[in-house]
Design a protein around this motif. Structure first.
Motif, PDB file in Angstrom:
ATOM      1  N   LYS A 388      -8.217  10.994   7.486  1.00 60.22           N
ATOM      2  CA  LYS A 388      -8.588  10.456   8.800  1.00 60.22           C
ATOM      3  C   LYS A 388      -9.480   9.225   8.718  1.00 60.22           C
ATOM      4  O   LYS A 388      -9.222   8.216   9.377  1.00 60.22           O
ATOM      5  N   TYR A 389     -10.521   9.266   7.921  1.00 59.98           N
ATOM      6  CA  TYR A 389     -11.515   8.192   7.959  1.00 59.98           C
ATOM      7  C   TYR A 389     -11.222   7.077   6.958  1.00 59.98           C
ATOM      8  O   TYR A 389     -11.523   5.903   7.219  1.00 59.98           O
ATOM      9  N   THR A 390     -10.622   7.396   5.819  1.00 63.85           N
ATOM     10  CA  THR A 390     -10.346   6.361   4.817  1.00 63.85           C
ATOM     11  C   THR A 390      -8.962   5.739   4.987  1.00 63.85           C
ATOM     12  O   THR A 390      -8.700   4.667   4.451  1.00 63.85           O
ATOM     13  N   GLN A 391      -8.080   6.416   5.718  1.00 60.67           N
ATOM     14  CA  GLN A 391      -6.679   6.016   5.889  1.00 60.67           C
ATOM     15  C   GLN A 391      -5.888   6.038   4.577  1.00 60.67           C
ATOM     16  O   GLN A 391      -4.810   5.452   4.477  1.00 60.67           O
ATOM     17  N   LYS A 392      -6.414   6.716   3.563  1.00 59.40           N
ATOM     18  CA  LYS A 392      -5.648   6.882   2.331  1.00 59.40           C
ATOM     19  C   LYS A 392      -4.512   7.872   2.569  1.00 59.40           C
ATOM     20  O   LYS A 392      -4.706   8.910   3.214  1.00 59.40           O
ATOM     21  N   ILE A 393      -3.350   7.559   2.044  1.00 60.56           N
ATOM     22  CA  ILE A 393      -2.185   8.423   2.234  1.00 60.56           C
ATOM     23  C   ILE A 393      -2.284   9.644   1.327  1.00 60.56           C
ATOM     24  O   ILE A 393      -2.581   9.530   0.134  1.00 60.56           O
ATOM     25  N   TYR A 407      11.628   4.585   0.266  1.00 59.56           N
ATOM     26  CA  TYR A 407      10.447   4.838   1.096  1.00 59.56           C
ATOM     27  C   TYR A 407       9.425   5.674   0.330  1.00 59.56           C
ATOM     28  O   TYR A 407       8.219   5.391   0.359  1.00 59.56           O
ATOM     29  N   ALA A 408       9.923   6.714  -0.349  1.00 61.88           N
ATOM     30  CA  ALA A 408       9.019   7.589  -1.101  1.00 61.88           C
ATOM     31  C   ALA A 408       8.344   6.831  -2.236  1.00 61.88           C
ATOM     32  O   ALA A 408       7.145   7.008  -2.500  1.00 61.88           O
ATOM     33  N   ASP A 409       9.097   5.964  -2.906  1.00 61.39           N
ATOM     34  CA  ASP A 409       8.511   5.181  -3.997  1.00 61.39           C
ATOM     35  C   ASP A 409       7.434   4.232  -3.483  1.00 61.39           C
ATOM     36  O   ASP A 409       6.401   4.028  -4.134  1.00 61.39           O
ATOM     37  N   LEU A 410       7.677   3.640  -2.311  1.00 58.48           N
ATOM     38  CA  LEU A 410       6.674   2.742  -1.726  1.00 58.48           C
ATOM     39  C   LEU A 410       5.393   3.512  -1.402  1.00 58.48           C
ATOM     40  O   LEU A 410       4.282   3.051  -1.705  1.00 58.48           O
ATOM     41  N   ILE A 411       5.550   4.701  -0.814  1.00 61.00           N
ATOM     42  CA  ILE A 411       4.374   5.512  -0.482  1.00 61.00           C
ATOM     43  C   ILE A 411       3.647   5.947  -1.751  1.00 61.00           C
ATOM     44  O   ILE A 411       2.408   5.945  -1.811  1.00 61.00           O
ATOM     45  N   ILE A 419      -4.021   2.141  -1.247  1.00 59.78           N
ATOM     46  CA  ILE A 419      -3.781   1.219  -0.138  1.00 59.78           C
ATOM     47  C   ILE A 419      -3.744   2.017   1.164  1.00 59.78           C
ATOM     48  O   ILE A 419      -3.099   3.064   1.244  1.00 59.78           O
ATOM     49  N   LYS A 420      -4.414   1.518   2.164  1.00 56.64           N
ATOM     50  CA  LYS A 420      -4.473   2.211   3.451  1.00 56.64           C
ATOM     51  C   LYS A 420      -3.095   2.267   4.110  1.00 56.64           C
ATOM     52  O   LYS A 420      -2.302   1.330   4.000  1.00 56.64           O
ATOM     53  N   VAL A 421      -2.858   3.330   4.835  1.00 58.28           N
ATOM     54  CA  VAL A 421      -1.577   3.507   5.512  1.00 58.28           C
ATOM     55  C   VAL A 421      -1.330   2.406   6.548  1.00 58.28           C
ATOM     56  O   VAL A 421      -0.188   2.011   6.793  1.00 58.28           O
ATOM     57  N   SER A 422      -2.391   1.872   7.140  1.00 61.00           N
ATOM     58  CA  SER A 422      -2.238   0.821   8.167  1.00 61.00           C
ATOM     59  C   SER A 422      -1.608  -0.453   7.602  1.00 61.00           C
ATOM     60  O   SER A 422      -1.039  -1.256   8.345  1.00 61.00           O
ATOM     61  N   GLU A 423      -1.682  -0.629   6.278  1.00 67.43           N
ATOM     62  CA  GLU A 423      -1.108  -1.825   5.660  1.00 67.43           C
ATOM     63  C   GLU A 423       0.414  -1.841   5.705  1.00 67.43           C
ATOM     64  O   GLU A 423       1.041  -2.873   5.432  1.00 67.43           O
ATOM     65  N   LEU A 424       1.020  -0.709   6.044  1.00 66.18           N
ATOM     66  CA  LEU A 424       2.482  -0.670   6.156  1.00 66.18           C
ATOM     67  C   LEU A 424       3.005  -1.681   7.165  1.00 66.18           C
ATOM     68  O   LEU A 424       4.099  -2.231   7.013  1.00 66.18           O
TER      69      LEU A 424
END
Length: 454
Positions: A388-393, A407-411, A419-424
């Motif tokens: 929630k707070y760090t946005q780490k996946i 998609y799975a490889d990118l994640i 890398i934060k999820v928001s960077e997607l």
């Protein structure tokens, strides 16, 4: 610098064993490297077995990548098939080997020993062993036994016990062969290791393909006669079957480790350090018999994947031969074909996130995998779990076409590089109508997060 060992023994010949043996020989060509395999085959493609079963791979011999002679010729490693290692004497540094063909036992000395004993298929404790029509699908020998039974018996109805990835792949294989297939699962939905949205979608796929699904199977009775499992009683109803496949998962083959007092972990896998050394200085371990550090939880985990087995085999082989390689924490990244769809899953699921006390949230979306006017365009579902707070996946699930692997490889790359999820939403995705959508699912997920975060 430690001196090179004179003799390196490897126990196990499937994925990790051959990788370890070959790497040990390359690292120390002057060392005598010997590999022992209890079965008839080495270097087999276990993940390909469902596709051999369905006849998509026409000849089972195609998934045997080396025999003992070609491996010795190409890798310089002596291989003994049908040789079962019964015991380790850590004080004398010897193993006791049973030649299963001659029934002769002998001792073999080692300077360094690598355990690559793999995993074993779990079995239902209340069922007798050696029932004529009950099988697992773990190796080539299992496949040949199933094939032989089908060819020599009247088989119409098949029961698969277990709704995980082996059960799903096997259900499609048997369905393609024209059998009436039922899956029995103790949980309420198939693929219980997934998040609930995925499990519901997979159940819909099974129903669409006329696979019977029996969930919440907690109090099942088994009817056995004439050495066969003839029927089950489920919620008061009796169902008869001709062939039963048990697909309830795998556990580490830790007999040698436990009997020689090597330390094992929470899941029964052999405890190893970063160099894959066990609690004995002269013994290494690799593959499905070990526990390994999960990068997301930072805890020892049991992740029996062929890719990890192969990589860990290389590291154990190099270090046993005097090298200095280290294994890094791993990210679970796997996929399974479910009829005309593919499920890719990476990291941990919501239940695991909760168990590990992460404060997490999730985003999900459905989008086209191609521009919607293209004839092959279909929907793909994606869900990402993040801190929630760090946005780490923490993990993700994708169900759709072949694009889900990418998609799975990118994640996985996002997780590995923190890398934060928001960077997607900031990635410039490749685009061409026959290959990709105008707006990528990953972009949609990233924008959805940023909108939700406002």
């Amino acid at each position: 610098m430690f001196p090179k060992p004179n003799k390196i023994l490897v126990v196990g010949g499937n994925a990790a064993g051959p990788a370890a043996a070959a790497k040990a020989k390359r690292t120390s060509p002057e060392s005598d490297v010997i590999m022992f395999e209890a079965g008839e085959f080495i270097s087999t493609g276990t993940c390909e077995l469902p596709y051999v079963l369905s006849n998509e791979i026409k000849d089972w011999k195609e998934i045997i990548f080396f025999d003992q002679h070609t491996f010795e010729k190409e890798k310089g490693v002596k291989v003994y098939l049908n040789h079962y290692v019964e015991k380790i004497d850590r004080t004398k540094r010897t193993i006791t080997v049973l030649n299963k063909l001659s029934n002769h036992r002998y001792e073999e000395q080692y300077d360094k020993l690598i355990l690559a004993t793999g995993s074993i298929a779990k079995y239902i404790p209340s069922l007798p062993k050696n029932l004529q029509n009950v099988f697992t699908l773990k190796n080539v020998k299992d496949y040949l036994a199933i094939k032989n039974f089908i060819e020599n018996n009247h088989v119409r109805k098949i029961l698969i016990i277990g709704g995980g990835y082996i059960g799903l792949e096997a259900s499609e294989a048997f369905h393609k062969l024209g059998f009436d297939v039922t899956i029995l699962e103790k949980e309420s939905l198939p693929m219980p290791s997934s998040d609930i949205e995925i499990s519901h979608l997979i159940k819909e796929i099974l129903e669409k393909n006329k696979i019977n699904f029996l969930g919440d199977a907690h109090d099942v009775k088994y009817k056995i006669s004439d050495g066969k499992l003839k029927a089950i009683t489920y919620k008061g109803w009796e169902f008869d079957f001709d062939l039963i496949l048990i697909a309830i998962g795998f556990g580490p083959n830790n007999f040698l480790a436990v009997s020689s007092s090597l330390q094992v972990g929470k899941y029964g896998g052999i405890k190893v350090d970063q160099k894959l050394k066990t609690t004995d200085f002269n013994i290494y371990a690799a593959g499905d018999c070990i526990e390994i550090k999960n990068k997301i939880t930072n805890k020892d985990d049991y992740i029996p994947l062929a890719t990890i087995a192969y990589n860990s085999g290389h590291i154990a082989g190099e270090n046993a031969a005097g090298g200095n390689a280290y294994i890094k924490p791993v990210i679970k990244n796997a996929a399974v074909k479910v009829f005309d769809k593919y499920l890719a899953y990476v990291g941990i699921n919501s239940v695991e996130a909760k168990e590990n006390k992460f404060k997490f949230e999730s985003i999900s979306a459905t989008a086209n995998n191609l521009v919607h006017v293209m004839p092959d365009s279909q929907k793909v579902f994606g869900k990402i779990i993040y801190e929630k707070y760090t946005q780490k996946i923490l993990g993700a699930f994708f169900l759709g076409g072949k694009e889900v692997s990418g998609y799975a490889d990118l994640i996985s790359s996002f997780i590995n590089n923190n890398i934060k999820v928001s960077e997607l939403s900031n990635i410039s995705f490749n685009y061409t109508p026959p290959l990709s959508p105008f707006i990528n699912l990953m972009t949609i997920l990233g924008k959805k997060l940023n909108k939700d975060s406002l």
